[in-house]
Design an enzyme around this catalytic site. Structure first.
Site, PDB file in Angstrom:
ATOM      1  N   GLU A  86     108.952 103.142 -22.544  1.00 57.62           N
ATOM      2  CA  GLU A  86     110.370 102.868 -22.721  1.00 57.62           C
ATOM      3  C   GLU A  86     110.610 102.149 -24.040  1.00 57.62           C
ATOM      4  OE1 GLU A  86     111.385 102.421 -17.946  1.00 57.62           O
ATOM      5  OE2 GLU A  86     111.801 100.748 -19.280  1.00 57.62           O
ATOM      6  N   CYS A  94     113.752  91.669 -21.266  1.00 60.15           N
ATOM      7  CA  CYS A  94     112.379  91.174 -21.317  1.00 60.15           C
ATOM      8  C   CYS A  94     111.743  91.156 -19.928  1.00 60.15           C
ATOM      9  CB  CYS A  94     112.396  89.767 -21.907  1.00 60.15           C
ATOM     10  SG  CYS A  94     110.785  88.984 -22.018  1.00 60.15           S
TER      11      CYS A  94
END
Length: 382
Positions: free
Chosen positions: A118, A375
């Site tokens: 990704e 994150c």
């Protein structure tokens, strides 16, 4: 049509570190795997004139062109085969998710062997930041990170890393990110904070770095000062990276200032302790002059105590002033996780305690958390 079966990577055992993935087939070679001299030799060995390397590089790194028909400076009868040889498709985007009114786009890419990675593109008023992956999965096994819990599938090639950026640039050019009526922007910042521990895939990562920062047509010509290299504290990798003496920001994912807790949160701490990681980070600053970022995910009732903020401040100040900046990050939710973000008041107290020690501290923006693009959330849910 027969589909190649997807290899499922076993979930790693608690605390287990994986530095080398299981052996798999290699992705096709691409001109982005080489510097210009290497591209010329690659094409020469394939039976083409070496000067085609410069022409193809301009199409890939300057014009971001993928259609052979548009490459009119190449012989019409050879365009298809030249592009197939030097610029084979590496990433197939199988899913895109948008957030922040279209200003954040997460792309899920399928690789040649069905491994998945990704990348996240974030458009701001005056800059565009791209978060890219260096590995499919991650072997560092941090328990609060979705990527770490998925295990390591394999390292990416230099070209697979670079192609994430090129695809992001194409998306910006084509108006696919943000308001299409606004003037297109270029990617200005690259953060190696996607899937994987970049310094554990050192050769490919550094190859990608040079393709990103080298002037076109050898590379993308993005300023090295716009790059950030994140690591969980792979000390030998930090030491090696320091010797490159590139003006790239180092981001150390610390998450705890004491070894007792960090051994649990960041299993690599059982190899290289907090003080060793901080010493290596300080030496990086001394060698490059680039202020180090300390990343600290604030986890409710786990690592957000005031005394830990004080201990972190003391340890950083022990190594001098002006060399470091702390980015507390509200923990992003991941499926099945028992941990949550700190309460706002606790977060603020943590920040104020660090600032009381004279440590520059800024709570980091968590773009894309609602599309699992922030994150610690990248886990290729295609």
């Amino acid at each position: 049509m027969t589909t190649t079966p997807v290899e499922i990577t076993p979930r790693p055992e608690t605390g287990q570190l994986v530095f080398k993935p299981a052996r798999r087939g290699k992705p096709p070679l691409h001109l982005a795997d080489f510097d210009m001299a290497g591209r010329k030799e690659f094409l020469r060995a394939a039976g083409y004139p070496a000067f085609r390397a410069s022409q193809l590089s301009k199409h890939y790194f300057e014009r971001f062109e993928a259609d052979p028909a548009a490459m009119t400076d190449l012989p019409a009868g050879q365009r298809e085969e030249l592009v197939a040889k030097a610029m084979p498709p590496l990433l197939k985007t199988v899913r895109q998710l948008r957030a922040d009114e279209g200003m954040t786009v997460k792309s899920v890419h399928r690789l040649f062997d069905n491994a998945m990675v990704e990348s996240v593109l974030m458009r701001y008023d005056k800059r565009v930041t791209m978060c890219i992956s260096s590995q499919a999965g991650c072997g560092m096994n941090c328990p609060f990170c979705a990527t770490g819990q998925s295990g390591l599938t394999r390292n990416l090639s230099a070209a697979e890393i670079v192609d994430q950026v090129v695809q992001g640039v194409r998306a910006l050019r084509d108006g696919a990110v943000g308001d299409p009526e606004e003037a297109p922007q270029r990617v200005s910042n690259i953060v190696f904070m996607g899937m994987g521990e970049a310094l554990a895939n050192y050769k490919a990562t550094m190859g990608a770095v040079h393709r990103i920062i080298d002037p076109s047509p050898e590379g993308l010509g993005i300023s090295a000062r716009g790059l950030t290299m994140s690591t969980v504290g792979l000390v030998p990798g930090i030491r090696k990276f320091t010797l490159e003496k590139l003006p790239i920001t180092l981001a150390l994912s610390l998450h705890a200032p004491d070894d007792e807790l960090r051994d649990e949160l960041i299993p690599i701490n059982t190899r290289w302790k907090v003080d060793e990681a901080l010493d290596a980070a300080r030496d990086y600053y001394d060698a490059t002059g680039r202020r180090v970022s300390i990343e600290y995910a604030l986890i409710r009732d786990i690592n957000d105590q005031g005394w830990r903020a004080d201990l972190l401040g003391e340890k950083l100040n022990k190594r001098g002033g002006g060399w470091v900046h702390v980015n507390p990050i509200p923990l992003n939710p991941t499926p099945g996780s028992k941990w949550t973000a700190s309460r706002p008041g606790v977060e603020q107290n943590f920040v104020e305690r660090l600032r009381a020690h004279g440590i520059p501290t800024t709570v980091r923006d968590t773009r894309g958390s609602d599309i699992d693009g922030a994150c610690g959330q990248l886990a290729t849910e295609a």
